[in-house]
Design a protein around this motif. Structure first.
Motif, PDB file in Angstrom:
ATOM      1  N   ASP A 295       3.374  -6.992  -5.787  1.00 56.05           N
ATOM      2  CA  ASP A 295       4.568  -7.272  -4.991  1.00 56.05           C
ATOM      3  C   ASP A 295       5.769  -6.544  -5.602  1.00 56.05           C
ATOM      4  N   LEU A 296       6.677  -6.136  -4.746  1.00 56.55           N
ATOM      5  CA  LEU A 296       7.846  -5.388  -5.194  1.00 56.55           C
ATOM      6  C   LEU A 296       9.028  -6.304  -5.450  1.00 56.55           C
ATOM      7  N   MET A 297       9.655  -6.072  -6.592  1.00 50.64           N
ATOM      8  CA  MET A 297      10.955  -6.680  -6.864  1.00 50.64           C
ATOM      9  C   MET A 297      11.803  -5.664  -7.611  1.00 50.64           C
ATOM     10  N   TYR A 298      13.085  -5.642  -7.333  1.00 51.14           N
ATOM     11  CA  TYR A 298      14.030  -4.854  -8.108  1.00 51.14           C
ATOM     12  C   TYR A 298      15.413  -5.435  -7.866  1.00 51.14           C
ATOM     13  N   TYR A 299      16.365  -5.082  -8.726  1.00 52.90           N
ATOM     14  CA  TYR A 299      17.678  -5.712  -8.578  1.00 52.90           C
ATOM     15  C   TYR A 299      18.810  -4.817  -9.068  1.00 52.90           C
ATOM     16  N   THR A 300      19.937  -4.974  -8.405  1.00 52.35           N
ATOM     17  CA  THR A 300      21.170  -4.300  -8.781  1.00 52.35           C
ATOM     18  C   THR A 300      21.966  -5.224  -9.695  1.00 52.35           C
ATOM     19  N   CYS A 301      22.534  -4.670 -10.751  1.00 56.93           N
ATOM     20  CA  CYS A 301      23.201  -5.455 -11.793  1.00 56.93           C
ATOM     21  C   CYS A 301      24.713  -5.531 -11.567  1.00 56.93           C
ATOM     22  N   PRO A 302      25.336  -6.569 -12.112  1.00 58.52           N
ATOM     23  CA  PRO A 302      26.788  -6.688 -11.942  1.00 58.52           C
ATOM     24  C   PRO A 302      27.587  -5.668 -12.740  1.00 58.52           C
ATOM     25  N   GLU A 303      27.012  -5.127 -13.824  1.00 58.74           N
ATOM     26  CA  GLU A 303      27.740  -4.195 -14.680  1.00 58.74           C
ATOM     27  C   GLU A 303      26.851  -3.015 -15.061  1.00 58.74           C
ATOM     28  N   VAL A 304      27.483  -1.935 -15.474  1.00 56.03           N
ATOM     29  CA  VAL A 304      26.781  -0.766 -16.000  1.00 56.03           C
ATOM     30  C   VAL A 304      26.964  -0.745 -17.509  1.00 56.03           C
ATOM     31  N   PRO A 305      25.879  -0.786 -18.303  1.00 62.08           N
ATOM     32  CA  PRO A 305      26.032  -0.715 -19.759  1.00 62.08           C
ATOM     33  C   PRO A 305      26.791   0.544 -20.167  1.00 62.08           C
ATOM     34  N   GLU A 306      27.587   0.432 -21.187  1.00 60.38           N
ATOM     35  CA  GLU A 306      28.445   1.538 -21.586  1.00 60.38           C
ATOM     36  C   GLU A 306      27.648   2.805 -21.894  1.00 60.38           C
ATOM     37  N   ARG A 307      26.524   2.674 -22.591  1.00 53.95           N
ATOM     38  CA  ARG A 307      25.747   3.863 -22.940  1.00 53.95           C
ATOM     39  C   ARG A 307      25.168   4.521 -21.690  1.00 53.95           C
ATOM     40  N   LEU A 308      24.699   3.733 -20.721  1.00 49.32           N
ATOM     41  CA  LEU A 308      24.194   4.310 -19.483  1.00 49.32           C
ATOM     42  C   LEU A 308      25.324   4.985 -18.718  1.00 49.32           C
ATOM     43  N   ARG A 309      26.498   4.386 -18.739  1.00 47.52           N
ATOM     44  CA  ARG A 309      27.651   4.996 -18.081  1.00 47.52           C
ATOM     45  C   ARG A 309      27.953   6.369 -18.704  1.00 47.52           C
ATOM     46  N   GLU A 310      27.911   6.440 -20.032  1.00 50.83           N
ATOM     47  CA  GLU A 310      28.178   7.706 -20.717  1.00 50.83           C
ATOM     48  C   GLU A 310      27.140   8.764 -20.345  1.00 50.83           C
ATOM     49  N   LEU A 311      25.849   8.379 -20.378  1.00 46.41           N
ATOM     50  CA  LEU A 311      24.794   9.336 -20.080  1.00 46.41           C
ATOM     51  C   LEU A 311      24.815   9.741 -18.613  1.00 46.41           C
ATOM     52  N   GLY A 312      25.102   8.782 -17.727  1.00 48.82           N
ATOM     53  CA  GLY A 312      25.198   9.098 -16.308  1.00 48.82           C
ATOM     54  C   GLY A 312      26.297  10.097 -16.033  1.00 48.82           C
ATOM     55  N   ARG A 313      27.467   9.852 -16.612  1.00 49.88           N
ATOM     56  CA  ARG A 313      28.593  10.775 -16.399  1.00 49.88           C
ATOM     57  C   ARG A 313      28.313  12.140 -17.018  1.00 49.88           C
ATOM     58  N   GLN A 314      27.650  12.144 -18.190  1.00 47.82           N
ATOM     59  CA  GLN A 314      27.305  13.411 -18.832  1.00 47.82           C
ATOM     60  C   GLN A 314      26.311  14.196 -17.978  1.00 47.82           C
ATOM     61  N   THR A 315      25.348  13.491 -17.388  1.00 49.87           N
ATOM     62  CA  THR A 315      24.368  14.152 -16.520  1.00 49.87           C
ATOM     63  C   THR A 315      25.039  14.744 -15.291  1.00 49.87           C
ATOM     64  N   VAL A 316      25.931  13.989 -14.689  1.00 47.84           N
ATOM     65  CA  VAL A 316      26.666  14.480 -13.521  1.00 47.84           C
ATOM     66  C   VAL A 316      27.413  15.760 -13.861  1.00 47.84           C
TER      67      VAL A 316
END
Length: 440
Positions: free
Chosen positions: A257-278
């Protein structure tokens, strides 16, 4: 302003993008292969005009449709489909019609081919799994990339170059089993395998597909995504994080069965890596879906438990109802944020336009951010808690519930429940309540 939206009826929720553009005063010009009368009323109301082609796979037909709109309405300002399958065609149309607001034909390779994505990550120092090119077009040692058709064949007839079984074993000696093999160009887990032994490897090479393939070291971790809407300077106007199941392939093969979820916040390290990737990929004026592993087991040269490792980039929104889940998680409207980006290169916040610099770190948090979790049940199984019990316990928290289209049942489940919840503990309890099968 004239915006061409290709295939505006698929996915079905994409009428929202067209609707918000229309609200912003845009001429929304649709190109699709579905009959006009078959379009949802909301979509028809959002379009200034619709041009039906026999098939979207014919570039000549789509080109003629674009030329017609250009002749009738003047300069085309934007061309977009938001659809992985049409990204290459979108880029070609932009180049041919001199539409500068988007990915061009000479940029498409690095966002379609996994082997070239890897080079971008490595050049930018972004942690990523080691990769071995099993087969590809032209040189396998970093030579010039060859443009591929959507089916993986070389557009110019360049022959396929293959590595040897011995080369693959050398790579595996360095990274260890298991390894993942997947098409160099592809979406999701289609035609992806996990090789765990020399016997698996030898069988794979004996039946090596006739399209380019890559092999990667296996990473133990959760798959999470950094989802963002970027402006013309590659800065985010909106950011979000979603936690995904480990493998769509496993969902299908093992009838999970499928489950997934959107989180209330973005962890700081993921935010940094996401922006760096962009920034590394030069992603401007787009809705993007960037996938990462969050390590559940330490991996040499990559990091410890909880660290993020880049997986791949997707230059379109996350699939399914995920944009709507972002809306519910963050009490916002990502369709409107995207439309505002298109028309103003900014975002409205608290009633006024703000640039990404003014938004700073507050691209999601607005004081009412929660988890939004999707859980779906597959056909042919009995579950501990019937529908009536689900509604009695979680009815007030549900934001969506429906039977999915039959074509989506193998991956997305037949009946889905999507809820807005406050804590991770509540998410875990909800998933268990919805998905525990009778007899397990």
């Amino acid at each position: 302003m004239n915006v061409i939206f290709v295939s505006p009826n698929f996915p079905s929720t994409y009428w929202n993008f067209c609707d918000r553009l229309r609200r912003n005063g845009v001429n929304v010009l649709g190109i699709g292969d579905a009959p006009y009368d078959g379009l949802a009323p909301e979509l028809r109301d959002s379009l200034t005009e619709y041009y039906r082609v026999g098939t979207l796979s014919s570039y000549d037909e789509v080109f003629r449709a674009t030329a017609f709109f250009s002749y009738k309405y003047g300069k085309i300002d934007w061309i977009e489909s938001m659809n992985e399958y049409w990204l290459e065609q979108d880029a070609r149309l932009r180049t041919d019609f001199n539409v500068s607001t988007g990915i061009q034909n000479d940029q498409i390779d690095f966002i379609k081919e996994k082997s070239l994505m890897k080079k971008k990550y490595l050049a930018a120092g972004i942690p990523t799994a080691r990769q071995f090119v099993v087969s590809g077009y032209g040189s396998l040692d970093g030579g010039e990339a060859v443009l591929m058709n959507p089916d993986g064949t070389a557009a110019d007839g360049t022959p396929l170059v293959r590595t040897t079984l011995a080369d693959a074993k050398d790579f595996i000696d360095a990274v260890g089993y298991p390894v993942i093999v997947k098409p160099n160009v592809g979406v999701g887990a289609t035609n992806t395998w996990k090789l765990e032994t020399d016997e698996d490897l030898e069988r794979f090479y004996a039946e090596l597909p006739a399209v380019p393939y890559v092999m990667e070291e296996f990473i133990e971790g959760d798959i999470v995504s950094y989802d963002a809407i970027t402006d013309s300077r590659c800065d985010p106007l909106f950011e979000s994080m979603t936690v995904w199941p480990p493998s769509v392939m496993d969902l299908v093969l093992h009838d999970l069965d499928l489950m997934y979820y959107t989180c209330p916040e973005v962890p700081e390290r993921l935010r940094e890596l996401g922006r760096q990737t962009v920034k590394t990929f030069g992603v401007k004026s787009r809705f993007v879906h960037l996938e990462f592993f969050r390590l559940t087991k330490p991996r040499k040269n990559l990091g410890g438990v909880g660290d993020f490792v880049a997986l791949e980039v997707n230059m379109r929104p996350a699939g399914g109802y995920t944009p709507d889940m972002m809306n519910f998680a963050h009490s916002t409207d990502v369709y409107q944020i995207w439309a505002d980006m298109v028309t103003t290169d900014r975002r409205y916040l608290d009633g006024r336009l703000q640039t990404s610099a003014e938004l700073g770190e507050h691209t999601t948090v607005n004081g009412d951010d929660r988890y939004c979790v999707y859980a779906s049940r597959k056909d042919g199984h009995r579950y501990v808690h019937p529908h009536e019990e689900v509604m009695a316990r979680y009815g007030s928290a549900l934001v969506m519930q429906e039977e999915m289209p039959e074509m989506n049942w193998p991956q997305m489940g037949r009946y889905m429940y999507t809820a807005r919840l406050d804590t991770q503990d509540e998410v875990d309890q909800y998933v268990s309540f919805i998905l525990t099968r009778a007899g397990e």
